[in-house]
Scaffold this motif. Structure first.
Motif, PDB file in Angstrom:
ATOM      1  N   ILE A 244       0.863  -1.176   0.000  1.00 29.08           N
ATOM      2  CA  ILE A 244       0.000   0.000   0.000  1.00 29.08           C
ATOM      3  C   ILE A 244       0.903   1.230   0.000  1.00 29.08           C
ATOM      4  O   ILE A 244       1.823   1.347   0.816  1.00 29.08           O
ATOM      5  CB  ILE A 244      -0.930   0.006   1.220  1.00 29.08           C
ATOM      6  N   THR A 245       0.646   2.140  -0.936  1.00 22.72           N
ATOM      7  CA  THR A 245       1.496   3.316  -1.084  1.00 22.72           C
ATOM      8  C   THR A 245       0.661   4.570  -1.329  1.00 22.72           C
ATOM      9  O   THR A 245      -0.484   4.496  -1.773  1.00 22.72           O
ATOM     10  CB  THR A 245       2.466   3.152  -2.272  1.00 22.72           C
ATOM     11  N   GLY A 246       1.277   5.706  -1.079  1.00 24.61           N
ATOM     12  CA  GLY A 246       0.727   6.988  -1.497  1.00 24.61           C
ATOM     13  C   GLY A 246      -0.615   7.349  -0.911  1.00 24.61           C
ATOM     14  O   GLY A 246      -1.395   8.056  -1.562  1.00 24.61           O
ATOM     15  N   VAL A 247      -0.923   6.907   0.314  1.00 21.29           N
ATOM     16  CA  VAL A 247      -2.185   7.306   0.941  1.00 21.29           C
ATOM     17  C   VAL A 247      -2.050   8.771   1.360  1.00 21.29           C
ATOM     18  O   VAL A 247      -1.206   9.114   2.190  1.00 21.29           O
ATOM     19  CB  VAL A 247      -2.522   6.418   2.142  1.00 21.29           C
ATOM     20  N   ALA A 248      -2.867   9.630   0.771  1.00 19.20           N
ATOM     21  CA  ALA A 248      -2.717  11.072   0.967  1.00 19.20           C
ATOM     22  C   ALA A 248      -4.079  11.724   1.141  1.00 19.20           C
ATOM     23  O   ALA A 248      -5.023  11.410   0.411  1.00 19.20           O
ATOM     24  CB  ALA A 248      -1.991  11.684  -0.234  1.00 19.20           C
ATOM     25  N   THR A 249      -4.168  12.644   2.093  1.00 18.35           N
ATOM     26  CA  THR A 249      -5.388  13.395   2.373  1.00 18.35           C
ATOM     27  C   THR A 249      -5.083  14.878   2.279  1.00 18.35           C
ATOM     28  O   THR A 249      -4.014  15.327   2.718  1.00 18.35           O
ATOM     29  CB  THR A 249      -5.914  13.086   3.789  1.00 18.35           C
ATOM     30  N   LEU A 250      -5.998  15.647   1.716  1.00 19.96           N
ATOM     31  CA  LEU A 250      -5.801  17.092   1.680  1.00 19.96           C
ATOM     32  C   LEU A 250      -5.556  17.618   3.102  1.00 19.96           C
ATOM     33  O   LEU A 250      -6.257  17.216   4.036  1.00 19.96           O
ATOM     34  CB  LEU A 250      -7.018  17.782   1.071  1.00 19.96           C
ATOM     35  N   PRO A 251      -4.587  18.498   3.269  1.00 22.81           N
ATOM     36  CA  PRO A 251      -4.201  18.937   4.620  1.00 22.81           C
ATOM     37  C   PRO A 251      -5.351  19.445   5.479  1.00 22.81           C
ATOM     38  O   PRO A 251      -5.445  19.096   6.655  1.00 22.81           O
ATOM     39  CB  PRO A 251      -3.174  20.037   4.340  1.00 22.81           C
ATOM     40  N   ARG A 252      -6.239  20.241   4.934  1.00 25.76           N
ATOM     41  CA  ARG A 252      -7.304  20.831   5.759  1.00 25.76           C
ATOM     42  C   ARG A 252      -8.348  19.818   6.202  1.00 25.76           C
ATOM     43  O   ARG A 252      -9.165  20.107   7.074  1.00 25.76           O
ATOM     44  CB  ARG A 252      -7.995  21.969   4.993  1.00 25.76           C
ATOM     45  N   LEU A 253      -8.313  18.621   5.606  1.00 25.06           N
ATOM     46  CA  LEU A 253      -9.312  17.607   5.935  1.00 25.06           C
ATOM     47  C   LEU A 253      -8.748  16.484   6.798  1.00 25.06           C
ATOM     48  O   LEU A 253      -9.430  15.497   7.058  1.00 25.06           O
ATOM     49  CB  LEU A 253      -9.907  17.026   4.648  1.00 25.06           C
ATOM     50  N   ARG A 254      -7.506  16.631   7.236  1.00 23.52           N
ATOM     51  CA  ARG A 254      -6.923  15.609   8.095  1.00 23.52           C
ATOM     52  C   ARG A 254      -7.605  15.613   9.461  1.00 23.52           C
ATOM     53  O   ARG A 254      -8.140  16.622   9.904  1.00 23.52           O
ATOM     54  CB  ARG A 254      -5.421  15.844   8.244  1.00 23.52           C
TER      55      ARG A 254
END
Length: 267
Positions: free
Chosen positions: A202-212
């Motif tokens: 599993i790679t590259g799991v990313a969330t927009l900063p303001r929605l963390r």
């Protein structure tokens, strides 16, 4: 589940097999250097059980630069205990990250109103998803204090074209979380057949900063793990740091080892 040494050996074989599918592997001292397209590079890796020297590391840097590849070395610390010291002696910095395996999966629901989609190879929004990931990784930390940079239309790039090819052939499985018609989180897993056994990272799991802080990353990781485990015998990931590792532990991952990384500018 196999013993830890067996799991680590399987993961090392995964990386070797994945690199060979994208190009050749050159031996430089005790280190294997994948040589392929810089569009989808693989880091150099010490061969398991061999002693790595600072001269090996310097030679790897020269080989990667000569091939037009980003300078990058990665190793499992428990498998290559001499690598970190050699990298430091060669004048490079070492970062360490937790390696985790999916041990006891926990299904997490995404927040209300967030929908999860498998990304197809012909999805016109694929460049936008890559831009989302670039924004997220450029803003580390649990949460940003300001709004995100705009995630707008992004041009098609050679990396996007390569990703479309990988999705079409099943070598990358990408998922995107969408809220109010906008992508808010993205992640992938990369299955590889290793001598008849499927293993996926599993790679590259990313969330927009303001929605963390809303559980988007944990929910997406849970979904990726569930999808991967439909066919894979082993699912693993490398977390950015201990805080991120704790998020993955919430969805049933267990710490197995530590990964050392030396990523360098090409200057």
């Amino acid at each position: 589940m196999a013993t830890s040494p067996g799991l680590l050996e399987d993961i090392e074989r995964y990386f070797t097999t994945a690199a060979r599918t994208d190009g050749r592997i050159d031996s430089v001292g005790a280190i294997d250097v994948p040589v392929g397209s810089p569009v989808w590079p693989h880091p150099a890796r010490p061969r398991r059980g061999e002693t790595v020297s600072a001269d090996d590391v310097r030679a790897v840097v020269e080989r990667q630069r000569a091939a037009g590849l980003p300078v990058a070395l990665e190793w499992i610390c428990e498998c290559s205990p001499t690598a970190a010291a050699a990298v430091r002696e060669a004048g490079l910095a070492v970062e360490e990250s937790p390696l985790l395996v999916a041990a006891d999966p926990v299904e997490l629901l995404l927040p209300s109103g967030v929908r999860l989609y498998l990304v197809g190879a012909d999805d016109p929004e694929l460049p936008r998803y890559l831009e989302l990931a670039a924004i997220a990784f450029a803003h580390p930390g649990p949460r940003a204090d300001v709004g995100d940079p705009a995630v707008g239309a992004a041009p098609e790039s050679p990396r996007t074209a390569r990703l479309r090819e990988r999705i079409a052939t099943g070598r990358t499985v990408m998922m995107v979380a969408v809220e109010d018609g906008e992508p808010v989180a993205v992640g992938s897993h990369a299955p590889v057949d290793v001598d008849g056994t499927e293993i996926s990272e599993i790679t590259g799991v990313a969330t927009l900063p303001r929605l963390r802080g809303r559980g988007l990353g944990a929910g997406l990781a849970s979904a990726l793990a569930a999808h991967a485990r439909e066919s894979a015998d082993l699912v693993f990931l490398v977390a950015g740091d201990d805080d991120v590792a704790r998020v993955y532990e919430r969805v049933g991952f267990a710490r197995l080892a530590t990964v050392g990384v030396a990523d360098l500018p090409d200057a």
